[in-house]
Design a protein around this motif. Structure first.
Motif, short mmCIF file in Angstrom:
data_model
loop_
_atom_site.label_atom_id
_atom_site.label_comp_id
_atom_site.label_asym_id
_atom_site.label_seq_id
_atom_site.Cartn_x
_atom_site.Cartn_y
_atom_site.Cartn_z
N GLU A 11 0.81 -1.22 0.00
CA GLU A 11 0.00 0.00 0.00
C GLU A 11 0.84 1.27 0.00
N ARG A 12 2.12 1.13 -0.28
CA ARG A 12 2.96 2.34 -0.41
C ARG A 12 2.69 3.01 -1.75
N TYR A 13 2.40 2.21 -2.78
CA TYR A 13 2.21 2.74 -4.13
C TYR A 13 0.75 2.57 -4.56
N VAL A 14 0.28 3.56 -5.32
CA VAL A 14 -1.07 3.49 -5.87
C VAL A 14 -1.00 3.79 -7.36
N PHE A 15 -1.47 2.85 -8.17
CA PHE A 15 -1.59 3.10 -9.62
C PHE A 15 -2.85 3.91 -9.84
N VAL A 16 -2.71 5.04 -10.55
CA VAL A 16 -3.85 5.91 -10.84
C VAL A 16 -3.89 6.16 -12.35
N ARG A 17 -4.61 5.36 -13.06
CA ARG A 17 -4.89 5.54 -14.48
C ARG A 17 -3.66 5.53 -15.38
N ASP A 18 -2.81 6.54 -15.27
CA ASP A 18 -1.63 6.64 -16.13
C ASP A 18 -0.39 7.05 -15.34
N SER A 19 -0.43 6.83 -14.01
CA SER A 19 0.67 7.23 -13.13
C SER A 19 0.72 6.30 -11.92
N ILE A 20 1.83 6.39 -11.19
CA ILE A 20 1.96 5.66 -9.92
C ILE A 20 2.33 6.68 -8.86
N ASP A 31 3.69 7.48 -5.19
CA ASP A 31 4.48 6.96 -4.09
C ASP A 31 4.10 7.73 -2.83
N ILE A 32 3.39 7.07 -1.92
CA ILE A 32 2.89 7.76 -0.72
C ILE A 32 4.05 8.21 0.17
N LYS A 33 5.07 7.40 0.27
CA LYS A 33 6.17 7.71 1.19
C LYS A 33 6.97 8.93 0.75
N THR A 34 7.23 9.03 -0.55
CA THR A 34 8.06 10.15 -1.04
C THR A 34 7.22 11.28 -1.62
N ASP A 35 5.89 11.09 -1.67
CA ASP A 35 4.98 12.11 -2.21
C ASP A 35 5.36 12.46 -3.66
N LYS A 36 5.55 11.43 -4.48
CA LYS A 36 5.88 11.64 -5.88
C LYS A 36 4.87 10.94 -6.78
N LEU A 37 4.48 11.60 -7.84
CA LEU A 37 3.61 11.02 -8.86
C LEU A 37 4.47 10.69 -10.06
N ILE A 38 4.61 9.42 -10.34
CA ILE A 38 5.49 8.94 -11.41
C ILE A 38 4.63 8.62 -12.63
N GLU A 48 10.06 -0.45 -6.58
CA GLU A 48 10.75 0.41 -5.62
C GLU A 48 11.13 1.76 -6.24
N GLY A 49 10.24 2.34 -7.01
CA GLY A 49 10.46 3.66 -7.57
C GLY A 49 11.16 3.69 -8.90
N ASP A 50 11.67 2.55 -9.34
CA ASP A 50 12.40 2.48 -10.61
C ASP A 50 11.60 1.70 -11.65
N ILE A 51 11.85 2.02 -12.92
CA ILE A 51 11.19 1.33 -14.03
C ILE A 51 12.26 0.64 -14.87
N ARG A 52 12.04 -0.63 -15.14
CA ARG A 52 12.97 -1.37 -16.00
C ARG A 52 12.17 -2.08 -17.09
N THR A 53 12.83 -2.31 -18.21
CA THR A 53 12.20 -3.02 -19.31
C THR A 53 12.38 -4.51 -19.11
N LEU A 54 11.28 -5.23 -19.03
CA LEU A 54 11.35 -6.68 -18.87
C LEU A 54 11.66 -7.35 -20.20
N ALA A 55 11.01 -6.89 -21.26
CA ALA A 55 11.25 -7.49 -22.58
C ALA A 55 10.78 -6.54 -23.67
N CYS A 56 11.43 -6.64 -24.83
CA CYS A 56 11.02 -5.89 -26.02
C CYS A 56 10.72 -6.89 -27.14
N ALA A 57 9.65 -6.64 -27.87
CA ALA A 57 9.29 -7.52 -28.97
C ALA A 57 10.28 -7.35 -30.13
N GLU A 58 10.56 -8.45 -30.79
CA GLU A 58 11.55 -8.43 -31.87
C GLU A 58 10.88 -8.28 -33.23
N ASP A 59 11.62 -7.71 -34.16
CA ASP A 59 11.20 -7.56 -35.55
C ASP A 59 9.82 -6.87 -35.62
#
Length: 274
Positions: free
Chosen positions: A114-123, A125-132, A179-190
């Motif tokens: 419950e630290r993070y809340v997804f809101v439509r097109d953002s996340i 962060d309650i602890k840091t008061d940031k809208l990502i 944990e506040g960071d975004i990483r790419t899990l996979a990219c589609a090929e061709d």
């Protein structure tokens, strides 16, 4: 005998103190009393047009949508309460009553802690008061405290008859928020895309043994043109299948209607660790 009672009492007291210490040290409790949550005018939450949009699983946090379409996080901690505007200009992503984009349970999603809340097109962060912002996300879902979402893609609506629809999402990438960071899990090929077909709240990402299982495929048409083609051809195509197979259209067999594979080719299944 007395010494045993004293020993038992001491052990119980120690366990209770450790439990209290852990509760106070937990991220959720720290967030609840954090000074980042500023007070909002009480009248904004009590307006006749304001309503509770979502309540956290633990029940001590709620998100209120005000008359001005602002989302206010309201947190209760013991005898104190605090509120903060976390999102402005809120509205559902779709007016289609059957699309997940119109469901409050989709547009507001809580992470496990419950630290993070997804809101439509953002996340938020309650602890840091940031809208990502993750404005290019197509379909989102929490896996515990990891936010999994399709990125850089399209969401297609397929209407056959009143009250019967299918939804399909395609994307070139799948990302993970953690944990506040975004990483790419996979990219589609061709020319391939990741595919989610027959999308509804309980059928989004397939997670098996801590791995994402997802189909990849090529589109028969350009991704940017496919929705218009669906609008023009889907009903006609399904009716033709009914006629060919001699099926009454009112039977509406799911295997004929709820299927976006008509627009796909070279379908394969991929499995990737989260």
């Amino acid at each position: 005998m007395m010494s045993k009672r004293v020993l038992i009492f001491t052990i119980i007291a120690a366990v209770i103190m450790v439990g209290v210490w852990r509760l106070r040290d937990s991220p959720v409790t720290e967030v609840e009393i954090d000074n980042n949550i500023d007070e909002v005018e009480e009248g904004a939450l009590q307006d006749d047009k304001s309503y509770v949009l979502s309540v956290s699983p633990r029940g001590n946090k709620e998100i209120v949508c005000t008359a001005d379409n602002e989302l206010v996080l309201h947190v209760k901690s013991g005898n104190s309460e605090a509120s903060k505007v976390i999102y402005k200009d809120y509205s559902p992503l779709s007016e289609d009553p059957y699309s997940i984009y119109n469901f409050e349970d989709y547009n507001i999603q809580w992470s496990e802690s419950e630290r993070y809340v997804f809101v439509r097109d953002s996340i938020y962060d309650i602890k840091t008061d940031k809208l990502i912002e993750i404005k290019s996300n197509v379909v989102f879902m929490w896996i515990g405290n990891k936010g999994l979402y399709m990125d850089n893609g399209y969401y297609y609506t397929m209407h056959f008859d009143d009250g019967y629809s299918n939804y399909m999402a395609v994307s070139r990438a799948i990302n993970v928020f953690e944990e506040g960071d975004i990483r790419t899990l996979a990219c589609a090929e061709d020319d391939k895309y990741f595919i989610l077909d027959n999308i509804y709240m309980k059928n989004r990402f397939n997670i098996t043994d801590d791995c994402l299982v997802v189909n990849t495929a090529s589109l028969k048409y350009k991704a940017e043109d496919l929705q218009e083609i669906i609008y023009k051809e889907y009903r006609k195509m399904v009716n033709a299948i009914y006629e060919e197979k001699g099926i009454d259209r009112y039977e509406q067999p799911e295997h004929l209607i709820v299927n976006g594979s008509y627009y796909l080719e070279n379908i394969k299944t991929a499995k990737m660790p989260l």
